[in-house]
Design a protein around this motif. Structure first.
Motif, PDB file in Angstrom:
ATOM      1  N   UNK A 171      -8.947 -16.633  36.661  1.00 33.54           N
ATOM      2  CA  UNK A 171      -8.805 -18.053  36.919  1.00 33.54           C
ATOM      3  C   UNK A 171      -9.001 -18.300  38.414  1.00 33.54           C
ATOM      4  N   UNK A 172      -9.818 -19.265  38.704  1.00 37.03           N
ATOM      5  CA  UNK A 172     -10.060 -19.642  40.088  1.00 37.03           C
ATOM      6  C   UNK A 172     -10.031 -21.159  40.173  1.00 37.03           C
ATOM      7  N   UNK A 173      -9.265 -21.676  41.117  1.00 32.44           N
ATOM      8  CA  UNK A 173      -9.151 -23.129  41.312  1.00 32.44           C
ATOM      9  C   UNK A 173      -8.714 -23.836  40.035  1.00 32.44           C
ATOM     10  N   UNK A 174      -7.627 -23.371  39.445  1.00 30.55           N
ATOM     11  CA  UNK A 174      -7.067 -23.965  38.228  1.00 30.55           C
ATOM     12  C   UNK A 174      -5.747 -24.633  38.584  1.00 30.55           C
ATOM     13  N   UNK A 175      -5.543 -25.849  38.086  1.00 29.09           N
ATOM     14  CA  UNK A 175      -4.295 -26.566  38.299  1.00 29.09           C
ATOM     15  C   UNK A 175      -3.601 -26.687  36.950  1.00 29.09           C
ATOM     16  N   UNK A 176      -2.330 -26.246  36.869  1.00 26.96           N
ATOM     17  CA  UNK A 176      -1.574 -26.308  35.624  1.00 26.96           C
ATOM     18  C   UNK A 176      -0.346 -27.191  35.865  1.00 26.96           C
ATOM     19  N   UNK A 177      -0.262 -28.287  35.100  1.00 27.56           N
ATOM     20  CA  UNK A 177       0.839 -29.234  35.256  1.00 27.56           C
ATOM     21  C   UNK A 177       2.146 -28.701  34.695  1.00 27.56           C
ATOM     22  N   UNK A 178       3.244 -29.329  35.120  1.00 26.00           N
ATOM     23  CA  UNK A 178       4.559 -28.902  34.657  1.00 26.00           C
ATOM     24  C   UNK A 178       4.696 -29.153  33.153  1.00 26.00           C
ATOM     25  N   UNK A 179       5.543 -28.375  32.525  1.00 32.86           N
ATOM     26  CA  UNK A 179       5.809 -28.433  31.091  1.00 32.86           C
ATOM     27  C   UNK A 179       4.581 -28.149  30.236  1.00 32.86           C
ATOM     28  N   UNK A 180       3.544 -27.558  30.809  1.00 29.01           N
ATOM     29  CA  UNK A 180       2.380 -27.132  30.029  1.00 29.01           C
ATOM     30  C   UNK A 180       2.688 -25.790  29.386  1.00 29.01           C
ATOM     31  N   UNK A 181       2.046 -25.522  28.259  1.00 30.74           N
ATOM     32  CA  UNK A 181       2.266 -24.268  27.540  1.00 30.74           C
ATOM     33  C   UNK A 181       0.925 -23.571  27.378  1.00 30.74           C
ATOM     34  N   UNK A 182       0.839 -22.327  27.850  1.00 23.30           N
ATOM     35  CA  UNK A 182      -0.345 -21.494  27.675  1.00 23.30           C
ATOM     36  C   UNK A 182       0.046 -20.423  26.666  1.00 23.30           C
TER      37      UNK A 182
END
Length: 50
Positions: A1-12
């Motif tokens: 992953x490069x330059x990825x933004x993950x918001x709060x309360x997200x589930x991967x």
């Protein structure tokens, strides 16, 4: 992953691949691989905004 933004309360879930320059919005659920340069909202709904 490069330059990825993950918001709060997200589930991967599991070992998915998230492409470069991708935004996972707040509360999104990612269960499948995500291509590069997209915005993910909800449950794997993609918005191609780049």
């Amino acid at each position: 992953m490069k330059d990825v933004v993950i918001g709060i309360n997200s589930v991967i879930v599991g070992s998915v691949v998230i492409g470069e320059n991708t935004i996972v919005r707040i509360g999104a659920i990612v269960t499948k691989d995500i291509e590069a340069q997209v915005t993910v909202v909800g449950n794997n709904k993609l918005l191609k905004s780049f």
